[in-house]
Design an enzyme around this catalytic site. Structure first.
Site, mmCIF file in Angstrom:
data_model
loop_
_atom_site.group_PDB
_atom_site.id
_atom_site.type_symbol
_atom_site.label_atom_id
_atom_site.label_comp_id
_atom_site.label_asym_id
_atom_site.label_seq_id
_atom_site.Cartn_x
_atom_site.Cartn_y
_atom_site.Cartn_z
ATOM 1 N N TYR A 42 -4.964 17.094 0.425
ATOM 2 C CA TYR A 42 -5.323 15.702 0.696
ATOM 3 C C TYR A 42 -4.089 14.959 1.185
ATOM 4 C CZ TYR A 42 -7.375 11.059 -0.217
ATOM 5 O OH TYR A 42 -7.859 9.777 -0.103
ATOM 6 N N TYR A 56 0.842 -1.200 0.000
ATOM 7 C CA TYR A 56 0.000 0.000 0.000
ATOM 8 C C TYR A 56 0.879 1.253 0.000
ATOM 9 C CZ TYR A 56 -3.667 3.269 1.272
ATOM 10 O OH TYR A 56 -4.546 4.328 1.276
ATOM 11 N N HIS A 88 1.216 4.131 -3.077
ATOM 12 C CA HIS A 88 0.956 5.548 -2.848
ATOM 13 C C HIS A 88 2.202 6.419 -3.012
ATOM 14 C CE1 HIS A 88 -2.928 4.096 -1.647
ATOM 15 N NE2 HIS A 88 -3.349 5.339 -1.772
ATOM 16 N N TRP A 130 -8.636 3.030 -10.086
ATOM 17 C CA TRP A 130 -7.876 3.132 -8.833
ATOM 18 C C TRP A 130 -8.610 2.406 -7.697
ATOM 19 C CZ3 TRP A 130 -3.063 4.566 -7.614
ATOM 20 C CH2 TRP A 130 -2.752 4.756 -6.273
#
Length: 106
Positions: free
Chosen positions: A41, A18, A22, A76
């Site tokens: 964000y 993960y 990212h 995504w």
């Protein structure tokens, strides 16, 4: 500008992957988020998989709907769904339930 914070849980056995995904978010995904009103964000990931998301937006529901209408978001979300616990058939973006802000020192 509304501040939005949400929690999700990344599967323990997928945390490193993960993080790697990212570290290289697709440019078209970044562009879509910006274009649909997702500002500042950020995602924060604890070692046990607790994921804290934060963003600022004028209208969270409109920002989510804007992303839902994009093709890149569909791709995504399909790729990210297996990384999370307890989605109960929802996409990760559908499981983003804003927390109640208790205090803000601005």
């Amino acid at each position: 500008m509304r501040r939005v914070c949400f929690l999700l849980k990344v599967r323990q056995d997928r945390i490193e992957e993960y993080r790697a995904r990212h570290a290289a978010v697709w440019p078209e995904m970044r562009e879509a988020l910006s274009a649909t009103g997702w500002h500042n964000y950020s995602l924060f990931l604890r070692d046990d998989g607790l994921l804290v998301g934060y963003l600022e937006t004028d209208d969270f529901e409109a920002a989510k709907a804007g992303m839902e209408a994009t093709e890149v978001n569909a791709r995504w979300q399909a790729e990210m769904a297996p990384f999370f616990e307890s989605l109960d058939g929802s996409r990760p973006d559908e499981a983003m339930t804003p927390l109640t802000e208790v205090i803000h020192l601005g």
